[in-house]
Design a protein around this motif. Sequence first.
Motif, PDB file in Angstrom:
ATOM      1  N   THR A  49       0.925  -1.361  -0.153  1.00 59.76           N
ATOM      2  CA  THR A  49       0.144   0.136   0.101  1.00 59.76           C
ATOM      3  C   THR A  49       0.990   1.170   0.043  1.00 59.76           C
ATOM      4  N   ALA A  50       1.957   0.940   0.949  1.00 62.14           N
ATOM      5  CA  ALA A  50       2.946   2.312   0.753  1.00 62.14           C
ATOM      6  C   ALA A  50       3.518   2.488  -0.508  1.00 62.14           C
ATOM      7  N   LYS A  51       3.912   1.653  -1.168  1.00 61.66           N
ATOM      8  CA  LYS A  51       4.335   1.754  -2.545  1.00 61.66           C
ATOM      9  C   LYS A  51       3.182   2.555  -3.582  1.00 61.66           C
ATOM     10  N   TYR A  52       2.024   2.355  -3.678  1.00 62.61           N
ATOM     11  CA  TYR A  52       1.076   2.949  -4.387  1.00 62.61           C
ATOM     12  C   TYR A  52       0.967   4.416  -3.871  1.00 62.61           C
ATOM     13  N   ILE A  53       0.877   4.617  -2.561  1.00 64.70           N
ATOM     14  CA  ILE A  53       0.767   5.802  -2.016  1.00 64.70           C
ATOM     15  C   ILE A  53       1.862   6.884  -2.440  1.00 64.70           C
ATOM     16  N   LEU A  54       3.099   6.256  -2.395  1.00 66.81           N
ATOM     17  CA  LEU A  54       4.155   7.015  -2.551  1.00 66.81           C
ATOM     18  C   LEU A  54       4.356   7.463  -4.053  1.00 66.81           C
ATOM     19  N   ALA A  55       3.788   6.518  -4.676  1.00 71.11           N
ATOM     20  CA  ALA A  55       4.083   6.642  -6.264  1.00 71.11           C
ATOM     21  C   ALA A  55       2.997   7.625  -6.617  1.00 71.11           C
ATOM     22  N   ASP A  56       1.613   7.503  -6.267  1.00 69.11           N
ATOM     23  CA  ASP A  56       0.825   8.496  -6.401  1.00 69.11           C
ATOM     24  C   ASP A  56       1.065   9.911  -6.092  1.00 69.11           C
ATOM     25  N   LEU A  57       1.583   9.951  -4.820  1.00 73.31           N
ATOM     26  CA  LEU A  57       2.130  11.322  -4.224  1.00 73.31           C
ATOM     27  C   LEU A  57       3.378  11.969  -5.279  1.00 73.31           C
ATOM     28  N   LEU A  58       4.226  11.239  -5.606  1.00 74.48           N
ATOM     29  CA  LEU A  58       5.365  11.820  -6.440  1.00 74.48           C
ATOM     30  C   LEU A  58       4.814  12.153  -7.760  1.00 74.48           C
ATOM     31  N   MET A  59       3.920  11.376  -8.491  1.00 80.93           N
ATOM     32  CA  MET A  59       3.330  11.573  -9.742  1.00 80.93           C
ATOM     33  C   MET A  59       2.462  12.875  -9.672  1.00 80.93           C
ATOM     34  N   ALA A  60       1.504  12.908  -8.602  1.00 77.57           N
ATOM     35  CA  ALA A  60       0.900  14.121  -8.577  1.00 77.57           C
ATOM     36  C   ALA A  60       1.669  15.420  -8.342  1.00 77.57           C
ATOM     37  N   MET A  61       2.662  15.340  -7.788  1.00 82.80           N
ATOM     38  CA  MET A  61       3.832  16.495  -7.534  1.00 82.80           C
ATOM     39  C   MET A  61       4.253  16.797  -9.004  1.00 82.80           C
ATOM     40  N   PHE A  62       4.656  15.729  -9.679  1.00 86.33           N
ATOM     41  CA  PHE A  62       5.306  15.858 -10.998  1.00 86.33           C
ATOM     42  C   PHE A  62       4.517  16.508 -11.945  1.00 86.33           C
ATOM     43  N   ALA A  63       3.394  15.987 -11.898  1.00 80.51           N
ATOM     44  CA  ALA A  63       1.938  16.530 -12.959  1.00 80.51           C
ATOM     45  C   ALA A  63       1.699  17.979 -12.681  1.00 80.51           C
ATOM     46  N   TRP A  64       1.741  18.361 -11.556  1.00 84.39           N
ATOM     47  CA  TRP A  64       1.474  19.706 -11.074  1.00 84.39           C
ATOM     48  C   TRP A  64       2.507  20.503 -11.350  1.00 84.39           C
ATOM     49  N   LEU A  65       3.950  20.347 -11.064  1.00 80.24           N
ATOM     50  CA  LEU A  65       4.925  20.908 -11.662  1.00 80.24           C
ATOM     51  C   LEU A  65       5.107  21.151 -13.189  1.00 80.24           C
ATOM     52  N   LEU A  66       4.717  20.231 -13.897  1.00 80.10           N
ATOM     53  CA  LEU A  66       4.890  20.215 -15.153  1.00 80.10           C
ATOM     54  C   LEU A  66       3.534  21.171 -15.866  1.00 80.10           C
ATOM     55  N   LEU A  67       2.449  21.398 -15.259  1.00 78.65           N
ATOM     56  CA  LEU A  67       1.469  21.952 -15.453  1.00 78.65           C
ATOM     57  C   LEU A  67       2.028  23.540 -15.064  1.00 78.65           C
ATOM     58  N   ASN A  68       2.476  23.685 -14.021  1.00 77.11           N
ATOM     59  CA  ASN A  68       2.930  25.035 -13.528  1.00 77.11           C
ATOM     60  C   ASN A  68       3.815  25.662 -14.776  1.00 77.11           C
ATOM     61  N   ILE A  69       4.675  24.670 -15.138  1.00 77.23           N
ATOM     62  CA  ILE A  69       5.381  25.102 -16.344  1.00 77.23           C
ATOM     63  C   ILE A  69       4.708  25.575 -17.523  1.00 77.23           C
ATOM     64  N   ILE A  70       3.766  24.702 -18.031  1.00 78.29           N
ATOM     65  CA  ILE A  70       2.857  25.441 -19.027  1.00 78.29           C
ATOM     66  C   ILE A  70       2.419  26.517 -18.758  1.00 78.29           C
ATOM     67  N   ARG A  71       1.823  26.848 -17.317  1.00 81.57           N
ATOM     68  CA  ARG A  71       1.042  28.208 -16.845  1.00 81.57           C
ATOM     69  C   ARG A  71       2.141  29.382 -17.010  1.00 81.57           C
ATOM     70  N   TYR A  72       3.383  28.930 -16.950  1.00 79.51           N
ATOM     71  CA  TYR A  72       4.162  30.020 -16.855  1.00 79.51           C
ATOM     72  C   TYR A  72       4.349  30.591 -18.315  1.00 79.51           C
ATOM     73  N   HIS A  73       4.808  29.548 -19.263  1.00 77.23           N
ATOM     74  CA  HIS A  73       4.743  30.072 -20.662  1.00 77.23           C
ATOM     75  C   HIS A  73       3.541  30.622 -21.451  1.00 77.23           C
ATOM     76  N   GLU A  74       2.554  29.988 -20.822  1.00 78.00           N
ATOM     77  CA  GLU A  74       1.059  30.473 -21.673  1.00 78.00           C
ATOM     78  C   GLU A  74       0.585  31.743 -20.883  1.00 78.00           C
ATOM     79  N   VAL A  75       0.865  32.003 -19.550  1.00 77.60           N
ATOM     80  CA  VAL A  75       0.111  32.934 -18.943  1.00 77.60           C
ATOM     81  C   VAL A  75       1.245  33.933 -18.019  1.00 77.60           C
ATOM     82  N   ALA A  76       1.847  33.454 -17.111  1.00 79.96           N
ATOM     83  CA  ALA A  76       2.686  33.936 -15.922  1.00 79.96           C
ATOM     84  C   ALA A  76       3.538  34.860 -16.615  1.00 79.96           C
ATOM     85  N   GLN A  77       4.202  34.437 -17.645  1.00 76.22           N
ATOM     86  CA  GLN A  77       5.398  35.466 -18.212  1.00 76.22           C
ATOM     87  C   GLN A  77       4.771  36.798 -18.812  1.00 76.22           C
TER      88      GLN A  77
END
Length: 466
Positions: free
Chosen positions: A7-35
Amino acid sequence: MNKVRQTAKYILADLLMAMFAWLLLNIIRYHEVAQFEGFTTLLSFLLFHQVLKGEILIPIFWLILYYFSGYYNSPFAKSRINELFNTFVTVSMGVVSLFFVVVLDDLPDSFHIYYLVFFSYFGMQFFFTYLCRFLITNHALRKVKQRKWLTNALVIGSGSRAAKFKNELLKLGYRIVGFVDDGSGTVPVVTLEELLGNLDDLPGLLTSHSVDELVLVPDNQSNEDSILLLYSLYHYNLPVKIRLEKNNPLLRAEVKTIHGIPLIDVTKNNFSDAGKNIKFMMDKIIATLVLILLSPLYAYLAIRVKISSKGPIFFRQERIGYRGRPFTINKFRTMYVNPNDSGALLTEKDDPRVTPYGRFLRKYRLDELPQFWNVLIGDMSLVGPRPEQRYYIGQIVKKAPYYYLLHNVRPGITSWGMVKYGYAETVDKMIERLNFDIMYYENMSLTLDITILLYTIKTVFTGKGV
């Protein structure tokens, strides 16, 4: 196999992937909006306090959502098709929620940007989450196939059917602890080394051996005997599985779930994993609110009980609850104290042992209020079959052995049996009420729980508790 580690494997993987996906989204938001809104560099945007707060809170949101989806309830025996569907539905719900609550206000009025951000985030969140889940699940299935991760099974049955089924169990990732004679009178076919004893030896065998599941494969028994044997195994609080096959008399029992293998777990109810998690959390929240908000009422009732007759404020008694575990139930005392009372007597209509004030409490079910503490500490649920004393359970199962099914769910403050039948004054009436509780067990859902709670509220306000 370690359930907590998996169970800990699934939770850790989900946590890291959620952080990574949100980070990539923020990169897109910077290039499309924030800059275009004052941020001169990507790093300055990513270190902005609102962005950093999102990087912490958004992954937590995903873990909560995944928990309530029921994904972490069963870390083993996952179906990759169900896993794909579960991930797709949960990610869809989460992305839609986050898009409208968090992201939309930060975007310019451009449909192009809306579509780009939404579908980019959905694609990244789904792809990375499912990829990791797929790899973890595939690794587990490979370990099972290589017989490095095994489930210890004790087979109830020792005839030809049980012996033939042995190889299938081995292929499914089971380690056969041994076989137990089912009492059918069939000459055992398994070897003497494999035959560990008979049904009378079962409690001792479960203590002396590490057993994860019971697999029932009886030989030459009548339909009625087979079903009685099945019901007798429920109180051992282990998964009981039977083979999925044509004309199996045990399939008269409710079919609960099939995990892509020719075995059916008949100790599970129809409540979805998501429903179980939501019910558990709502129990805790409502119990906490009731104990806090109604504390003045608790104090008033406690004082009235104390001055109405000699004795303690609370009545405490051992009951049998979830998985057959004993616990102490709490009620406001409604009877006169009798030192010679055995404690196993049922309350009758117009029972002289009930105090005048106790009759009022029982009429409006106010004597049950202290059980919200039992709900808070996990002994009980708001809705579920009423828990009984060990003595009466012994009497009930002689006539209705399927009573043990009810130990697969937490007992409740209120139940379908209490709503539709009420208090039971004899064992026979308890068995009649049992039919309503079995009906609830086989049709458990959040909707049914809400219905029972509404009926209970009506009972309380109309004073039809007795």
